[in-house]
Each structure stands twice: as C-alpha cells, then as structure tokens.
Design a protein around this motif. Structure first.
Motif, PDB file in Angstrom:
ATOM      1  N   ASP B  43       0.809  -1.219   0.000  1.00 36.06           N
ATOM      2  CA  ASP B  43       0.000   0.000   0.000  1.00 36.06           C
ATOM      3  C   ASP B  43       0.846   1.275   0.000  1.00 36.06           C
ATOM      4  O   ASP B  43       0.383   2.343   0.340  1.00 36.06           O
ATOM      5  CB  ASP B  43      -0.980   0.007   1.180  1.00 36.06           C
ATOM      6  CG  ASP B  43      -0.247  -0.127   2.503  1.00 36.06           C
ATOM      7  OD1 ASP B  43       0.989  -0.293   2.492  1.00 36.06           O
ATOM      8  OD2 ASP B  43      -0.916  -0.059   3.544  1.00 36.06           O
ATOM      9  N   SER B  44       2.125   1.139  -0.387  1.00 36.06           N
ATOM     10  CA  SER B  44       2.977   2.324  -0.496  1.00 36.06           C
ATOM     11  C   SER B  44       3.194   2.646  -1.970  1.00 36.06           C
ATOM     12  O   SER B  44       2.883   1.839  -2.852  1.00 36.06           O
ATOM     13  CB  SER B  44       4.332   2.052   0.163  1.00 36.06           C
ATOM     14  OG  SER B  44       5.048   1.107  -0.607  1.00 36.06           O
ATOM     15  N   ALA B  45       3.745   3.825  -2.226  1.00 36.16           N
ATOM     16  CA  ALA B  45       4.059   4.208  -3.603  1.00 36.16           C
ATOM     17  C   ALA B  45       4.981   3.164  -4.240  1.00 36.16           C
ATOM     18  O   ALA B  45       4.822   2.804  -5.407  1.00 36.16           O
ATOM     19  CB  ALA B  45       4.715   5.590  -3.620  1.00 36.16           C
ATOM     20  N   GLY B  46       5.947   2.656  -3.462  1.00 36.06           N
ATOM     21  CA  GLY B  46       6.856   1.632  -3.966  1.00 36.06           C
ATOM     22  C   GLY B  46       6.122   0.368  -4.390  1.00 36.06           C
ATOM     23  O   GLY B  46       6.497  -0.291  -5.363  1.00 36.06           O
ATOM     24  N   GLY B  47       5.062   0.037  -3.658  1.00 34.08           N
ATOM     25  CA  GLY B  47       4.294  -1.149  -3.993  1.00 34.08           C
ATOM     26  C   GLY B  47       3.429  -0.957  -5.224  1.00 34.08           C
ATOM     27  O   GLY B  47       3.092  -1.910  -5.908  1.00 34.08           O
ATOM     28  N   GLU B 129      -1.927   9.046  -0.257  1.00 30.79           N
ATOM     29  CA  GLU B 129      -1.329  10.354  -0.476  1.00 30.79           C
ATOM     30  C   GLU B 129      -0.965  10.515  -1.953  1.00 30.79           C
ATOM     31  O   GLU B 129      -1.125  11.590  -2.527  1.00 30.79           O
ATOM     32  CB  GLU B 129      -0.079  10.445   0.388  1.00 30.79           C
ATOM     33  CG  GLU B 129       0.266  11.843   0.805  1.00 30.79           C
ATOM     34  CD  GLU B 129       1.539  11.826   1.635  1.00 30.79           C
ATOM     35  OE1 GLU B 129       1.695  10.888   2.455  1.00 30.79           O
ATOM     36  OE2 GLU B 129       2.363  12.723   1.436  1.00 30.79           O
ATOM     37  N   VAL B 130      -0.450   9.447  -2.557  1.00 33.74           N
ATOM     38  CA  VAL B 130      -0.126   9.489  -3.986  1.00 33.74           C
ATOM     39  C   VAL B 130      -1.380   9.809  -4.792  1.00 33.74           C
ATOM     40  O   VAL B 130      -1.376  10.677  -5.671  1.00 33.74           O
ATOM     41  CB  VAL B 130       0.470   8.136  -4.445  1.00 33.74           C
ATOM     42  CG1 VAL B 130       0.724   8.164  -5.944  1.00 33.74           C
ATOM     43  CG2 VAL B 130       1.749   7.828  -3.684  1.00 33.74           C
ATOM     44  N   ALA B 131      -2.479   9.118  -4.444  1.00 36.44           N
ATOM     45  CA  ALA B 131      -3.736   9.345  -5.156  1.00 36.44           C
ATOM     46  C   ALA B 131      -4.164  10.799  -5.017  1.00 36.44           C
ATOM     47  O   ALA B 131      -4.585  11.442  -5.980  1.00 36.44           O
ATOM     48  CB  ALA B 131      -4.816   8.416  -4.617  1.00 36.44           C
TER      49      ALA B 131
END
Lengths: 373, 373
Positions: B43-47, B129-131
């Motif tokens: 659920d992170s940007a990296g993922g 947050e990315v969204a």
C-alpha cells in the motif's frame, strides 16, 4: 479565452450574464464548438467534454496521424493520450494510444495499429457514470459519440477526478446527515455553516419528536415498571445502528454498480435473514448482561428473567426491523428519483427509533402482563 | 509473468507461498526490478509503481527519445504517458509528455522541451497520499524517486483509481459503522457478512449498555417524574445527530487535506460556537413543541413550563457536547494513528448517549428540584 480548451471556455461562457455572452462568443474562433458544448448540462458527459480531438481516417498512415497531431498543436499536449480513427461520416472506429504511433513503422496504416474503443459515452450521460466507466476500464481518456456513433469530443481523466471528489464529498456529508458545503471547511462563513447544518438537524429533530409522542403513549407502562425505561436508549440505538449498517452497505453497493433497483428483493431477503441473526446475537448479549448484572447487584427485582426475556425479544424485533428499513430505504429513495445516499445514519436512526419503541413496549406488554404490567 | 509490468509481477510473487517464490523469481528476466518492488509494502508508492520507465539524458535529441520509446516496447503503450529525463546519476530532471515529442522538431534537445516535474513521490509514501497528489495536480502519471532524487519508477493513474475506490468504500462503510467487505455485496457469503457486521454492532451495543447503567442511576428521578422519560430518546438522539454531523465534516475535511492535526484548536473553537447556536435552535423548537402541545392536550401537567425549560437547557448542553465530541474524536483518533474515519455516526452517537443522559438528568434535577423532583 482563446487559449482555453473548448470545454473550459464553454463553462466560462455559461457563467456570464446572458447579455454578455453574444459579445464574447463573437470573439471566439471555435465558436461553433463552444456553442455546441453550451447545449449540454454542465454535469453531463457533453458538459465535461472538449471538442478538440485529433481524428484521422483509418486508411491514413502512422506518419500522417503524427502529422495530424502536429497540426492540432493549439492545446496542451500533456492531456493528449489518444488519436481517434473515423470514417468519411466521422463515425468512430478505433483508438490509437499516442505512444503506439511512435513505436509503429511510419508506413503502417492506422487501421492496423488501432484498437476497438472499449468505452465510449454519449453526451447526455451523467458525469458520475462517465467517471465510473473510466475507473472500471482504467482509461485516461474516453471518446464522446452521438447516437449514430459520430465522434463529438473526448473526456480526459483530469476532468473526471474533480467530479469524483466532489460527488464523494457530497455523499459522505449526506451520510453524516448534512448538506454539502460549497467551500473548504475552514473557509465557510460561520453563519452559512450553521444554516447548512441546522436544516437537517431540525428536520431530524422534528422526526424524532414522534418518540416523545410514542413514549407518552406508553407512559402508564413506564410508571408501573420504571425498569422498562432503563433499556429504552439501548434498544432504540441498536435499531438505529443496524439500520445504518444496512443502508450504508446498500448505498455503497449501488454507487459501485454492484446492486441495481431490480435486485431489491434479493437484497431484502438477505437482510431479513441477516437482521434476525444479528438481532439474536445482540439479544443474547443483552440477556446475559441483565441476568449477570442482576446476580451481582440484584437491582432488577424479582422478575429480572422476564425483563431479560423482554429485552432479548425486543432486540430481535428492533434489529430485524432496523436492518430491513435501512436496506429498503435506499431503494425507495432511488425509485422516487432521490439520491439514495440521503438515507444517512441519522435519517435511518430517526425513522427506526419510533418503531423501536413500539416494538419494545409491545413485547413488554405481552411478556410482563400479570407480573410487572 | 514475463508479459506483466513489473509492479503486477511483484504483487503476484508476493502472494505466492514463500517456498515457490524463488523458483518463480529465477524464471523472470526483470528479476532485479521485481525483487526491488517486493521490498515495499503493497500500500505504499513503492508497492504501486512499475520500474519500466523510459528515461533519456537531457542532452539527447527528441529523435533519440523516440528511439528510446521504441526500444522499451515490452509493455502496453496505452499506459505510457511520459518520458523522463535524467542526468548521469539517474537523477530526475524533467518530464516530457509523449505527444510533445511528436509535435517537436526531431533535432531539438530534450532539455528544451521538458517541463519541471510538478509532482514526484518517494517509494515509502502512502498510496492514499499518492492518489491525492495525482488528483490535485491532474497528472496521469507520477515519477517515483528516492531521497537523492534518483528515478526508481512511475505510477500511472490506473494504479491509483482502484486505490481511491477501495479507500472510499472502506471509509464509507466505516461511516456506517462496519468493516469493509472484501467482495461485492451480493457475492459475500452470508456467514461472512454476518460476522463482518456483528463485530462492530456488538461493540457498539456493549458501549451503549452504559446508558442502562446511567438510566439506573436516575431511576428514582424517573419514578418521581415519569414525564422525564418521555424525552430521553429525543434528547440523546439530538446529541448523536449533531455529533455525527461534526465528525463527518472534520473527517472529510481531513481526507481532502483541508484540515490538519495542528488546526484542532481552530476547529474546536468553531464547533463550540456552532454547537451552542444549533443547541439553541433545537432547544427553542423543543420548548415550543412542549408548550404548544400542552396548550392543546394538557398532558404535561402543571409544571409543563419547567419541563419545557429542562428540555431547552438540556438540548443546548447535549448538542454542544455532541458537536465538540464529534469534532474532537477524529483528531484524537488521528493523533493515536488510528483512521479518523472510524469516528462513524454510530460510534459518536454511542459515545454521546451516556453523557447526554447525564446532562439531561442533571439539568432536570436543578430546574425541577422542589416541584417534580
């Protein structure tokens, strides 16, 4: 105005006083496009779309398609994701992602590199539906076509993001039992904020007044057995909570398109069964609580088992009724062309409270007749 | 597996039993990329990101950038929106929308057609947050960079759409007082559905049991003045409704980034004032209802004016308290690193009900002492 994409220009013109519109329209080179967009409601696909599309014939080459993009350079290229392929009548036949033009040999025909449009919308479609389709099919842009399939324009995902955000806010605030604010929370003037909140709160209050009437109706029973009053908040709040769960589930399932009007009977059957089981669970907890508490403190009098039984039976009735009412209400609202999201937790709770009281005191009068009542 | 973008491949590998992972990883040509992605939480940007990006040097020409796109043809071009320009260390310096390459002269330098990246994210950032950033800046793709600014990958809007939808569903269901389902409503098995709902409902029920304790504490007052019991549902539901309005507003404002933790004092001050005004509005309606109803039916006895005054005063207290509690709770939850959206209408109502009873009976004992009590 000249610099704006036609969809934003049309929105601006729509906000002008009627007298000024003509003067502004006369200055616009894309006047025909802008006027066409003005015909559609702002919250429809037609209102969202821009008419600036790059379209090429199917028998054009990849090199010619790239040339068409260069000609249509008036707009910001960062929103240009696709080229549309049309026939002589302007009917949409296919879509070519921009990057595919670069990857393909320049002499290839557009027909051989295009793909079938998986999503296309008509201008009268609601913007929420457009957003849902774009999200489901993961497309950054969607072509808008008329009934005959003629290409009218396109909608890009950035047009839709704001729609989704605004609609979600509206839905969520409705869930909390209030009107949407038209500005960020900290920026809304105090008086305006109070008015927006007082309306719904007063409406719910007026509805909730019926509980005072219902309670007055059972005043005699309460006077005879004050113990009954003790469980009133517990019982009615359980109805409200189970009702709000059910309505929330159904509203969200409707918003995601998982449930439609015609599914109502399937949903209700399911919710009746769910309500009965949930009611028995809460009823059992309530029964245990009363009998245990009585064993420790002895405060519920000699008929504590009958009181516990009354609470058990009422909870089954109230929770089942709350669940049915909560799941049915969004269908009723939608059938009457209201927004199902208006079936907010506070609204459902208010609806269920009066019935909860009636169920409770009716069960009590059956079980306690001859002893406490 | 070979056909998948590296982000989806990594998600698949993550779902394999630990024993099978190695065998699968050995078969993958992009093994290093996939393994890098496995390091980040899903659920992170990296993922979310894919490591397949097209990057070129700033001093490359437009023609060379297009050649780089052709070389990187393993992936579906319809998700390719941007080319990234990097220096010798791989540090991100600019972004070129694909369409701009087509529009620009082939001999131009990338440096002269690129734009500054307005949004870039780091791999450990939360997907929500990315969204939010992508929605705010209307970008279809966002580069992921490490702390030194080195380009690691990119996230496209289609990766984020599902995140937003899932998070919204989770939030909305939390609002309705239940856990998120993991499948569409009509597809969830009955037993699973009941378990998901029974948990929260039972928790709320246990909390609400305190109302029975509170009511028992005031049992004597109720026995002396049964009339007081009549208004219990009305009073406590008003506290719950105003509390749920306040919490919904604050939760949504937090989700949209309009309100932050440090704004808590501003918000509370505002809500105290709002609560007082709303309490006076509802109190006035309640006062009128009781006096008018008494004039018509005479059911509230000789001390009806004092009863009306009790209801008026209690409503001011209860609504103000509900509003403060409802607006404070999301801040408290967030401060404790819980999701503020858990401050659902049913949760707030349960919290406020007990206090509402205490406020009501305290006001009553002050106003009615010597007459009814």
């Amino acid at each position: 105005m000249e610099e704006l994409p036609t969809d934003d220009a049309a929105d601006l013109v729509a906000e002008l006083p009627a007298g000024d519109r003509e003067a502004v329209l006369e200055e616009i080179t894309d006047r025909a496009d802008v006027e066409r967009l003005l015909k559609y409601p702002e919250d429809s696909a037609g209102g969202l779309m821009t008419a600036n599309v790059v379209s090429v014939r199917e028998d054009a080459t990849v090199a010619e398609a790239m040339e068409a993009i260069r000609r249509q350079s008036e707009e910001d290229e960062s929103q240009l994701y696709q080229v549309y392929s049309v026939d002589g009548q302007g009917t949409l036949h296919g879509i070519v992602p921009i990057a595919r033009l670069i990857v393909s040999a320049p002499t290839k025909l557009v027909r051989d590199v295009m793909e079938q449009p998986i999503v296309q919308v008509q201008p009268q479609q609601d913007q929420e539906e457009v957003a849902r389709l774009m999200a489901r099919y993961n497309v950054a842009a969607v072509p808008v076509v008329d009934e005959a399939g003629k290409l009218l324009g396109r909608i890009t995902f950035d047009d839709v993001v704001d729609v989704v955000e605004a609609e979600t806010t509206e839905d969520i605030l409705k869930f909390g039992g209030m009107e949407a604010l038209d500005a960020p929370y900290l920026k809304v003037a105090f008086g305006r904020m109070v008015r927006k909140r007082a309306g719904w709160l007063a409406a719910l209050f007026l509805g909730e007044m019926l509980t005072a009437t219902a309670m007055a109706f059972f005043q005699e029973e309460i006077a005879k057995a004050v113990i009954l009053a003790l469980f009133v908040p517990l019982i009615i709040s359980s109805g409200g909570n189970s009702g709000s769960q059910a309505s929330t589930l159904v509203i969200r399932a409707m918003a995601l398109g998982e449930v439609n009007l015609r599914d109502w009977w399937r949903v209700i059957r399911r919710e009746v069964a769910t309500g009965l089981v949930l009611g028995m669970v809460l009823g059992a907890i309530g029964f245990l609580r009363i009998t245990l508490w009585h064993t420790i403190t002895g405060i519920y009098g000699e008929h504590y088992l009958l009181v516990a039984l009354t609470v058990f039976g009422s909870l089954i009735g109230v929770v089942t009724f709350g669940t049915i009412a909560g799941s049915l209400l969004p269908f009723v609202l939608r059938r009457l062309s209201f927004d199902p999201a208006s079936a907010s937790a506070p609204f459902v709770a208010t609806l269920v409270d009066v019935t909860g009281l009636v169920i409770y005191f009716t069960v009590a009068s059956v079980i306690l007749r001859g002893t406490l009542l």
